[in-house]
Design an enzyme around this catalytic site. Structure first.
Site, PDB file in Angstrom:
ATOM      1  N   HIS A  15       0.875  -1.198   0.000  1.00  0.00           N
ATOM      2  CA  HIS A  15       0.000   0.000   0.000  1.00  0.00           C
ATOM      3  C   HIS A  15       0.901   1.234   0.000  1.00  0.00           C
ATOM      4  O   HIS A  15       1.453   1.602   1.030  1.00  0.00           O
ATOM      5  CB  HIS A  15      -0.905  -0.014   1.236  1.00  0.00           C
ATOM      6  N   HIS A  17       1.590   5.349  -1.585  1.00  0.00           N
ATOM      7  CA  HIS A  17       1.224   6.563  -2.333  1.00  0.00           C
ATOM      8  C   HIS A  17       2.494   7.189  -2.885  1.00  0.00           C
ATOM      9  O   HIS A  17       3.390   7.554  -2.132  1.00  0.00           O
ATOM     10  CB  HIS A  17       0.528   7.577  -1.414  1.00  0.00           C
ATOM     11  N   LYS A  98      -9.228  -0.091  -5.679  1.00  0.00           N
ATOM     12  CA  LYS A  98      -9.198   0.478  -4.342  1.00  0.00           C
ATOM     13  C   LYS A  98     -10.504   1.224  -4.123  1.00  0.00           C
ATOM     14  O   LYS A  98     -10.833   2.142  -4.872  1.00  0.00           O
ATOM     15  CB  LYS A  98      -8.009   1.445  -4.203  1.00  0.00           C
ATOM     16  N   HIS A 135     -10.495   1.080   1.847  1.00  0.00           N
ATOM     17  CA  HIS A 135     -10.219   2.008   2.949  1.00  0.00           C
ATOM     18  C   HIS A 135     -11.410   1.922   3.887  1.00  0.00           C
ATOM     19  O   HIS A 135     -12.455   2.505   3.620  1.00  0.00           O
ATOM     20  CB  HIS A 135     -10.033   3.437   2.435  1.00  0.00           C
ATOM     21  N   HIS A 169      -4.639  -0.880   5.711  1.00  0.00           N
ATOM     22  CA  HIS A 169      -4.097  -0.165   6.879  1.00  0.00           C
ATOM     23  C   HIS A 169      -4.961  -0.298   8.127  1.00  0.00           C
ATOM     24  O   HIS A 169      -5.498   0.683   8.630  1.00  0.00           O
ATOM     25  CB  HIS A 169      -3.799   1.308   6.554  1.00  0.00           C
ATOM     26  N   ASP A 241       1.516   2.500   3.521  1.00  0.00           N
ATOM     27  CA  ASP A 241       0.656   3.683   3.407  1.00  0.00           C
ATOM     28  C   ASP A 241       1.503   4.948   3.487  1.00  0.00           C
ATOM     29  O   ASP A 241       1.032   5.984   3.956  1.00  0.00           O
ATOM     30  CB  ASP A 241      -0.457   3.684   4.471  1.00  0.00           C
TER      31      ASP A 241
HETATM   32  C1  NCD Z   1      -3.487   9.008   2.402  1.00  0.00           C
HETATM   33  C2  NCD Z   1      -3.047  10.061   1.408  1.00  0.00           C
HETATM   34  O1  NCD Z   1      -2.503  11.089   1.831  1.00  0.00           O
HETATM   35  O2  NCD Z   1      -3.222   9.870   0.206  1.00  0.00           O
HETATM   36  N1  NCD Z   1      -3.484   9.575   3.708  1.00  0.00           N
HETATM   37  C3  NCD Z   1      -3.419   8.914   4.871  1.00  0.00           C
HETATM   38  O3  NCD Z   1      -3.513   9.536   5.910  1.00  0.00           O
HETATM   39  N2  NCD Z   1      -3.193   7.620   4.923  1.00  0.00           N
HETATM   40  C4  NCD Z   1      -4.801   8.472   1.992  1.00  0.00           C
HETATM   41  C5  NCD Z   1      -5.186   7.218   2.727  1.00  0.00           C
HETATM   42  O4  NCD Z   1      -4.625   6.143   2.485  1.00  0.00           O
HETATM   43  O5  NCD Z   1      -6.079   7.305   3.566  1.00  0.00           O
HETATM   44 ZN    ZN Z   2      -3.276   5.038   1.795  1.00  0.00          ZN
END
Ligand code: NCD
Ligand code: ZN
Length: 338
Positions: A15, A17, A98, A135, A169, A241
């Site tokens: 996971h 970003h 997702k 999520h 998560h 995450d």
């Molecule tokens: C994530 C993001 O910033 O894209 N933020 C987070 O707090 N984890 C989005 C997510 O996975 O909820």
């Molecule tokens: Zn995330």
């Protein structure tokens, strides 16, 4: 101190970003010790079509500058028909969908507001063997959101028994219990949720760089998640995450949610597993469990970690971007052997 070392085969971040543009150029190389990662689609606008996904995968590849790293691409869940699902499944690099409840986190405004509207699509995904990553938070009181959402997971696991369903998560002991109740559910857990509680975020001076969704919970939740990870629970996978935001969006009135852990994840995991005498289960947690569940065969990549300290920079800066990692300016007990 006794020298200790572990060599991991093809570690995966289930996971991640990476964002886009200059932030992608900055952050992608910082996750490149992994052999691959499941890439989140919550860009602006979200990645909703195979064409957008392929374009994004190409930009990720370019940002990685030759590193052996497979982006396992996800599409932002929307209600789709069979033709569209088949097109997605045939697209190189596609991993799964997702699903975000509408408005629940960063860039999720276009998410699902009524699960019933997803019914046909979910039945088709079940038939087509397409994974669904969720999520899992309600719109309730912030500390109860995950717990309240467990009813939805229960519904999904019962109604679509063959669907590959991942609770993303997870942050509570209650979610772990659900994992044991339903053999058709898996889960990811982040680095920070194995370590911190709400006290670390807001119990003293507010620490914006530890603020994320779902918010860190109680000590008993953190302890249960840590024990499950250390024990190598076969359906619990590491998913960082890691969610970078520019420093100015974190150190702000209206702090963006997300902890940036990409560059510290593997060293810190090694330190935690070593401290608890569980290093032999780290391979399962960061790769083997997910490979078995999803039938993945990642690129061969060996990463050696050793108990020599890593100095974490106060910030990572390039391409005009600045991001603050977890443990900024501190030292971690383990580091990657270069
Ligand atoms: C994530 C993001 O910033 O894209 N933020 C987070 O707090 N984890 C989005 C997510 O996975 O909820
Ligand atoms: Zn995330």
């Amino acid at each position: 101190m006794r020298a200790m070392e572990i060599t991991l085969n093809s570690p995966l971040d289930m996971h991640l970003h990476l964002r886009d543009g200059d932030m992608l150029k900055l952050t992608a190389p910082l996750s490149a010790d992994f052999a691959g990662a499941v890439i989140m689609p919550n860009l602006v606008p979200p990645v909703t079509t195979p064409e957008m996904m392929q374009g994004y995968a190409e930009r990720i590849e370019a940002a990685l500058d030759g590193a052996a790293f497979t982006p396992y691409m996800t599409l932002f869940f929307t209600a789709l028909g069979e033709k569209e699902l088949l097109a997605a499944r045939e697209t190189p690099g596609f991993f799964g969908f997702k699903l975000y409840p509408a408005g629940i986190t960063t860039n999720s405004e276009g998410g699902v507001s009524d699960m019933a509207q997803a019914d046909t699509t979910l039945h088709l995904m079940e038939e087509l063997g397409i994974p669904l990553l969720v999520h899992g938070e309600s719109h309730g009181f912030v500390m109860d959101r995950e717990q309240e959402f467990l009813a939805v997971y229960r519904h999904l696991a019962t109604r679509y028994p063959k669907l590959k369903l991942s609770m993303e998560h997870i942050t509570t002991a209650a979610a772990l219990k659900l994992l044991d109740e339903f053999p058709n559910i898996c889960a990811t857990v982040t680095l920070q949720h194995l370590i911190i509680t709400l006290d670390d975020v807001a119990g003293g001076a507010l620490r914006p760089h530890l603020f994320c969704k779902p918010i860190a919970k109680r000590p008993e939740d953190r302890d249960a998640l840590l024990q499950a990870a250390l024990s190598g629970h076969p359906r619990l996978f590491f998913g960082s995450d890691s969610a970078p935001h520019p420093r100015c969006r974190k150190e702000a009135c209206g702090c963006a949610a997300g902890v940036f852990t990409g560059p510290v994840a593997l060293p810190k995991l090694a330190e935690i597993f070593a401290t608890h005498g569980a290093l032999e289960n780290l391979q399962a947690f960061v790769s083997d469990n997910a490979c078995k569940w999803y039938g993945l065969a990642p690129v061969q990549k060996q990463i050696t970690l050793r108990n020599t300290p890593m100095s974490v920079p106060a910030a990572y800066r390039s391409y005009g971007q600045e991001v603050v990692p977890m443990y900024a300016g501190e030292s971690i007990g383990w580091s990657v052997v270069r």
